[in-house]
Design a protein around this motif. Structure first.
Motif, short mmCIF file in Angstrom:
data_model
loop_
_atom_site.label_atom_id
_atom_site.label_comp_id
_atom_site.label_asym_id
_atom_site.label_seq_id
_atom_site.Cartn_x
_atom_site.Cartn_y
_atom_site.Cartn_z
N THR A 204 23.87 -28.52 -28.17
CA THR A 204 22.53 -28.99 -28.49
C THR A 204 22.67 -29.89 -29.71
N THR B 33 16.26 -34.04 -35.92
CA THR B 33 16.50 -32.65 -36.28
C THR B 33 16.57 -32.50 -37.79
N GLN C 244 17.00 -29.35 -30.41
CA GLN C 244 17.28 -28.57 -31.61
C GLN C 244 16.08 -28.53 -32.54
#
Length: 410
Positions: free
Chosen positions: A212, A218, A255
């Motif tokens: 991921t 993120t 994520q």
């Protein structure tokens, strides 16, 4: 499917695992035979004849979520160029510019904490020329002037990996948590220098080869299993994430959805949905990693399950409004247990967990119901105040002190 490989997987170790499984099959080891029956598409035929190495490799691959051994090997070959283990950097053995980048960045390990980021700020104050030393330090400091000078001289630096983690500059900017007196315009200007020079808004890396990707988004959205005190979102997350999305960052960021699911705040989902999260096609990372990544259905199911189990009714409504099927979700209504000091398997109470997450309202309810502020969990031998302080939940810690809470750990 989705890869369930361990951190930093090794093809050599997986080959050893396959040979051990082959030997276990030949000797009739019950656990091995059970694994073969779970994962081999033709277990009876494979076991009746001499169990071959390619059978063992198939079982190993399928046990980790891959369709077969070639798919597993293919993923490891791709991951070899994309994997970063930030914990593997020895900060005492690198120069000041690299050390600044390492200290300033979220690493997503147990060392993430405000003192590290303050140490980066102190290093920069003592060595103000650090952003001039290389482009990755300039990005970490979100210094638009230093970035402009270096990118103007070498435009290719916008997409060149380097610094202590081997990241491209945009990742250092997005994962930096160094407390500097910047305003939002300065940070956006620094990001703009990189994006205007061709920096990839979908840049990312594989954390310890986990399938991921940890992308620029993120890093901006932040948070995670250690909570917002130790893994906070970027100070200008809404504006910076909005800029990345406007410049081409794909809104389906697995994520990010995982890291931000633990608390009831849905601002990340609202922004991502505005940029097409509900209907976007395959992301560059989904195309690149293929079956190693979880499917969209798996991604949404995790969101639904967590929201339902933790009483996040607003999140379920938000998902449903954007076309996610939540019809099977059974919402758990949060309530104070009859015994506010009941313990989980590790001996922690509800007050421990509320202190960790910084849920002040729940903490007050538990304390009013008779929760013991000095209860000691069995695993760490620590009190709720220890948990709050370890998670850098200062308001939670102060609330516990007002109710007589003390620390157990030194």
């Amino acid at each position: 499917m989705a890869s369930t490989l361990p951190d930093n997987p090794s093809l050599d170790r997986l080959r050893v695992e396959a040979r051990a499984l082959q030997r276990g099959a030949v000797s009739g080891d019950r656990q091995v035979v059970d694994a073969i029956r779970r994962h081999h598409p033709g277990p009876d035929i494979a076991l009746q004849r001499r169990f071959r190495l390619h059978d063992a490799q198939l079982v190993v691959a399928r046990s980790y979520g891959f369709s077969g051994w070639p798919a597993l090997v293919g993923y490891l070959n791709i991951a070899a160029d994309l994997t970063v283990d930030p914990s593997g950097v020895d900060e005492h053995a690198i120069g000041s510019a690299d050390r600044f980048c390492a200290l300033a960045s979220l690493r997503y390990d147990h060392t993430d904490a405000p003192p590290r980021w303050q140490a980066a700020a102190d290093l920069l104050e003592a060595n103000p020329d650090v952003p001039q030393q290389h482009v990755w330090a300039a990005a970490t400091a979100a210094d638009p002037a230093a970035l402009h000078r270096q990118i103007s001289a070498r435009p290719d630096l916008a997409n060149t990996a380097g610094g202590p983690f081997g990241w491209v500059p945009l990742l250092y900017l997005c994962y930096s948590r160094v407390p500097l007196p910047h305003n939002e315009d300065q940070v956006l200007a620094a990001a703009g220098v990189l994006l205007d020079a061709g920096a990839d808004p979908n840049a990312g890396y594989l954390w310890r080869a986990m399938a991921t990707p940890f992308t620029a988004l993120t890093g901006v959205f932040g948070e995670g299993e250690q909570g917002p005190g130790r893994q906070p979102r970027h100070r200008f997350a809404p504006a910076l994430a909005g800029l990345l999305l406007a410049r081409g960052a794909h809104p389906v960021d697995h994520q990010t959805l995982y890291n931000r699911m633990f608390r009831a705040d849905d601002s990340h989902l609202e922004l991502l949905f505005r940029h097409g999260l509900g209907e976007a096609g395959p992301s560059p990372w989904e195309r690149r990693l293929g079956e190693a990544m979880e499917t969209r259905d798996q991604m949404w199911q995790r969101q639904i399950d967590w929201a339902a189990q933790h009483g996040f009714a607003d999140r379920l409504d938000l998902l449903a409004r954007h076309g996610v099927d939540v019809s099977g979700a059974e919402l758990t209504i949060a309530s104070i247990p009859d015994d506010p000091n009941i313990r989980d398997d590790d001996g922690a109470t509800a007050l421990h967990h509320a202190a960790w997450s910084g849920d002040l309202a729940l903490m007050q309810q538990l304390l009013d119901a008779g929760a013991d502020p000095d209860a000691v969990d069995l695993r760490h031998r620590t009190t709720p105040l220890d948990w709050a302080e370890h998670a850098y939940q200062s308001e939670a810690a102060e609330l516990l002190r007002r109710h007589g809470g003390t620390r157990e750990s030194p």
